[in-house]
Design an enzyme around this catalytic site. Structure first.
Site, short mmCIF file in Angstrom:
data_model
loop_
_atom_site.label_atom_id
_atom_site.label_comp_id
_atom_site.label_asym_id
_atom_site.label_seq_id
_atom_site.Cartn_x
_atom_site.Cartn_y
_atom_site.Cartn_z
N CYS A 1 1.79 -0.81 4.07
CA CYS A 1 2.22 -1.12 2.71
C CYS A 1 3.60 -0.54 2.40
O CYS A 1 4.42 -1.16 1.73
CB CYS A 1 1.20 -0.60 1.71
SG CYS A 1 0.89 1.19 1.81
N ASN B 1 2.29 -7.11 -4.64
CA ASN B 1 1.50 -6.45 -3.60
C ASN B 1 1.76 -7.13 -2.26
O ASN B 1 2.49 -8.12 -2.17
CB ASN B 1 0.01 -6.51 -3.98
CG ASN B 1 -0.81 -5.45 -3.29
OD1 ASN B 1 -0.29 -4.63 -2.53
ND2 ASN B 1 -2.10 -5.47 -3.52
N HIS C 1 -0.87 3.98 -2.03
CA HIS C 1 -0.46 2.60 -1.74
C HIS C 1 0.96 2.37 -2.20
O HIS C 1 1.34 2.75 -3.32
CB HIS C 1 -1.42 1.63 -2.44
CG HIS C 1 -1.24 0.20 -2.04
ND1 HIS C 1 -1.06 -0.22 -0.73
CD2 HIS C 1 -1.23 -0.94 -2.79
CE1 HIS C 1 -0.94 -1.53 -0.70
NE2 HIS C 1 -1.04 -1.99 -1.93
#
EC number: 3.4.22.-
Length: 363
Positions: A156, A326, A299
């Site tokens: 991520c 995302n 994240h």
């Protein structure tokens, strides 16, 4: 103070904390507070069949199938609890509904902890905030590439890094170019020698500021098409002659939502960290959970915009929100995006924010 009130307050705090606890006891805690005869489980088998079809899920053995069905049922309970604790969003069945909490964290998160800033990081200057727009979205201005999918790789941080530089490169050159996350996964191993476990390490996690430091030292990043994403660790194949975007400098934005908004408007999409505890079950709406630890950042995502409010009838008010890009594909959330409340550092979204400037390029 009335003892019954104190007990009720304690019980609420214990249950709410359990919902966002990062331990492996999530399912056990959930079973303590949810009736086994909840109506949403009566059609669990039907829901599981639909889930497998929608997300093309298959399992090698009957034992694995039955195990995943059990996990799926636990996640139905979890989604209902999340819905109760986050009523301004919609929670339910997602592509991650057959994963345990620990599997989800291991495969789809990947932000590492860091106490110190990299050598070249600086604090972003304080910007004026008096004329900020009520709504702003870099997607509407052509500075954001399509939503990507990191797969079951804890990369991520790499997607957050490239997303911020893609926006900065667009502001510097007028060209939107999709940059290579795989270069960062394979080649970026920047460490803080004074802090154990702080190295960027591909699918095993990393930090956006480490990655900006790497890009400064390496000379830049190539296009995605020249170094395609594989979703797994590999040997470094970086070719400096193919660099299309490079970092001029990067800064850390202060924990102030007006300053974050001002930096977003002026400098382009921002690399941010977040506590993803509520994202496994998120489907749509503005997420504004009652309890979400601000310090448990796990994240890396991309902040691309904000809105003045989405009406929340349960709370009888408009809820201003951030727009988050995302890296879990377009079949998660709102076509790959997440909306989270502005105003009180929900889930730590204001706690680790970086802005990057791209060098002018002739490419």
């Amino acid at each position: 103070m009335d003892r019954r009130f104190l007990f009720a307050l304690f019980l609420f705090a214990a249950v709410a904390t359990a919902v966002t606890d990062d331990t492996n006891n999530d399912d056990f805690i959930i079973r303590q507070v949810v009736d086994n005869e909840e109506d949403h489980l009566l059609n669990a088998e039907h829901h599981f069949t639909s889930f497998k079809s929608k997300f093309s899920k298959s399992y090698a053995t009957k034992e694995e199938h039955d195990y995943r069905f059990g996990v799926f049922k636990s996640n139905l309970i979890k989604a209902k609890l999340h819905q109760n604790r986050d009523p301004t969003a919609e929670h339910g069945i997602t592509k991650f509904s057959d994963l345990t909490a620990s599997e989800f964290r291991r495969q789809f998160l990947g932000l590492k902890k860091r106490l110190r800033l990299p050598a070249h990081a600086q604090k972003a200057p304080i910007l004026p905030t008096t004329n900020l727009p009520e709504d702003f979205d870099w997607r509407e201005k052509g500075a954001v590439t399509p939503v990507k999918d990191q797969g079951s790789c804890g990369s991520c941080w790499a997607f957050s890094t490239t997303g911020a530089l893609e926006g900065a490169h667009y502001l510097a050159t007028g060209k939107l170019v999709s940059l290579s996350e795989q270069q960062l996964v394979d080649c970026d191993h920047v460490c803080d020698p004074e802090q154990a476990g702080s190295c960027d390490s591909g699918c095993n996690g990393g930090l956006m500021n480490n990655a900006f430091e790497y890009l400064l030292e390496s000379g830049g990043v190539v296009q995605e098409k020249d170094y395609a994403y594989t979703g797994r660790d590999g040997s470094c194949k970086f070719d400096k002659s193919k660099v299309v975007a490079s970092v001029s400098n990067f800064s850390v934005v202060t924990l102030d939502e007006d300053q974050i908004a001002a930096n977003l408007v002026k400098n382009g999409p921002l690399a941010v960290a977040i506590n993803a505890a509520w994202m496994q079950t998120y489907m749509s709406g503005v997420s504004c959970p009652y309890v979400c630890a601000k310090s448990r950042l796990d994240h890396g995502v991309l902040l691309v915009g904000f809105g003045k409010g989405a009406y929340a009838p349960i709370r009888l008010k408009e809820k201003p929100y951030w727009i988050i890009k995302n890296s879990w594909g377009q079949n998660w959330g709102e076509q790959g995006y997440y909306k989270i409340c502005r105003g009180r550092n929900v889930c730590g979204v204001d706690s680790m924010v970086s802005t990057v400037a791209a060098a002018q390029s002739n490419h």
